[in-house]
Design an enzyme around this catalytic site. Structure first.
Site, PDB file in Angstrom:
ATOM      1  CD  GLN A 247     -11.075  -8.223   2.230  1.00 55.10           C
ATOM      2  OE1 GLN A 247     -11.428  -7.343   3.005  1.00 55.10           O
ATOM      3  NE2 GLN A 247      -9.864  -8.253   1.735  1.00 55.10           N
TER       4      GLN A 247
ATOM      5  N   PRO B 279     -13.398  -1.550   5.488  1.00 51.67           N
ATOM      6  CG  PRO B 279     -13.435  -3.158   3.818  1.00 51.67           C
ATOM      7  CD  PRO B 279     -12.854  -2.871   5.159  1.00 51.67           C
TER       8      PRO B 279
ATOM      9  CG  ASP C 158      -7.877  -4.567  -0.930  1.00 56.86           C
ATOM     10  OD1 ASP C 158      -8.876  -3.913  -1.210  1.00 56.86           O
ATOM     11  OD2 ASP C 158      -7.448  -4.668   0.217  1.00 56.86           O
TER      12      ASP C 158
ATOM     13  CG  HIS D 214      -4.446  -3.204   1.753  1.00 54.49           C
ATOM     14  ND1 HIS D 214      -5.656  -3.832   1.705  1.00 54.49           N
ATOM     15  CD2 HIS D 214      -4.021  -3.281   3.025  1.00 54.49           C
ATOM     16  CE1 HIS D 214      -5.956  -4.258   2.914  1.00 54.49           C
ATOM     17  NE2 HIS D 214      -4.973  -3.932   3.735  1.00 54.49           N
TER      18      HIS D 214
END
Length: 338
Positions: free
Chosen positions: A104, A131, A269, A292
């Site tokens: 990410q 995740p 997000d 978040h």
């Protein structure tokens, strides 16, 4: 490139590693020197944890930047980015720290590098509170590729809590700029698929039982739909440790993907940085906007100067549901090397 340092308060809003990830990625992309204070101030163990450190060091290495104050337990860092470069980059959380979170933070940066990149990421692939790699490969990938780039995600080894030990290799080429996306037309569900997995000492029967139970639940609600949930025993040479889980994905007529997994939950997000950088207006439809996601939006506005708005969906289909549209006027970042 050294201009005025941007000051970031790491203790506000969600106050966790998210602030660090979003702000250092944007700092790297925009060439903004950064100081983050009060890192994870509200947490039971404040300051940097090993997985945050590996993310910071990776961003530093991606752009030959300077990083000060980066040690375990530190609550303040200074980061001075330089030019983003392609090539092979390795990050190892040395824990079950999430590989997906490393992705990410690094992916947006290498999109604006001078040449293709290979990211070798080590840690947990299926850790709690982050995740799942399955979510990343099956849901996040096709959605984020709508911004106009592609990446290859090769799961070499799965790693479970508490040891981690997983490895994922991500390969991607840089882009000139990102296209905006529109994910507001959900369409109707056309098929449901997924995987129920066991690894290590857990018997394959557990995976079969999970898959069968999931299919039964879905059939109760939706009679005549294609449903395929594969039970999987992860091969011994591709899994480190013991674990199990399930991920279920619904695909719709407009190509939207929705996922439920027995683990990670946070989809929206991860798109915020890409929306902020894209050239034009992006719109996505989502459920209640989590703290978040609000945190990611706040820092994308502060650092990238993108403009976001969050409004309740006016669509009559959504009237009964808690549904929102996140809209963003992206800054149209262009890759200086292409």
């Amino acid at each position: 490139m050294a201009g005025q340092r941007v000051e970031v308060d790491g203790g506000i809003m969600e106050g966790g590693g998210q602030i660090l990830r979003v702000s250092t990625a944007l700092s790297c992309l925009l060439g903004l020197p950064l100081r983050v204070q009060k890192i994870r101030a509200g947490r039971s163990t404040p300051g940097l944890r090993p997985q945050h450190l590996s993310g910071l060091e990776m961003i530093r290495d991606l752009c030959d930047g300077q990083l000060e104050g980066a040690e375990i337990g530190s609550t303040e860092i200074m980061f001075t980015p330089e030019k983003i470069k392609g090539g092979v980059h390795t990050a190892d959380t040395k824990t079950a720290g999430s590989v997906c979170l490393l992705m990410q933070v690094s992916m947006p940066c290498v999109l604006f590098a001078a040449s293709p990149s290979e990211l070798r990421l080590k840690g947990g692939t299926n850790a709690e509170m982050a995740p799942q790699i399955d979510y990343t490969a099956m849901v996040f990938k096709p959605i984020v590729e709508k911004f106009g780039f592609q990446f290859n995600c090769d799961i070499k080894m799965r790693g479970y809590y508490p040891k981690g030990g997983g490895e994922v290799i991500v390969r991607m080429s840089p882009v000139k700029q990102l296209n905006p996306i529109n994910l507001t037309d959900r369409g109707s569900v056309t098929k449901i698929y997924g995987r129920a997995f066991v690894a290590g000492v857990l018997p394959f029967k557990v995976a079969k039982d999970m898959a069968a139970a999931a299919v039964r639940c879905i059939r109760k609600e939706i009679r005549d739909l294609y449903v395929n949930i594969q039970p999987v025993q992860e091969p011994k040479d591709q899994a480190f440790g013991n674990g199990n889980g399930i991920i279920i994905i619904a695909e719709t007529s407009t190509g939207c993907l929705f996922a439920g997994s027995s683990l990670g939950k946070r989809g929206t997000d991860k798109l915020i940085i890409f929306m902020a950088l894209a050239c034009g207006v992006s719109r996505i439809k989502t459920g209640p906007v989590t703290l978040h996601t609000q945190t990611a939006i706040h820092f994308a506005e502060q650092l990238a100067k993108a403009k976001f708005s969050v409004k309740k969906s006016e669509d009559e289909d959504d009237a009964s549901k808690d549904t929102y549209i996140i809209e963003c006027q992206g800054i149209g970042m262009t890759n200086p090397y292409l």
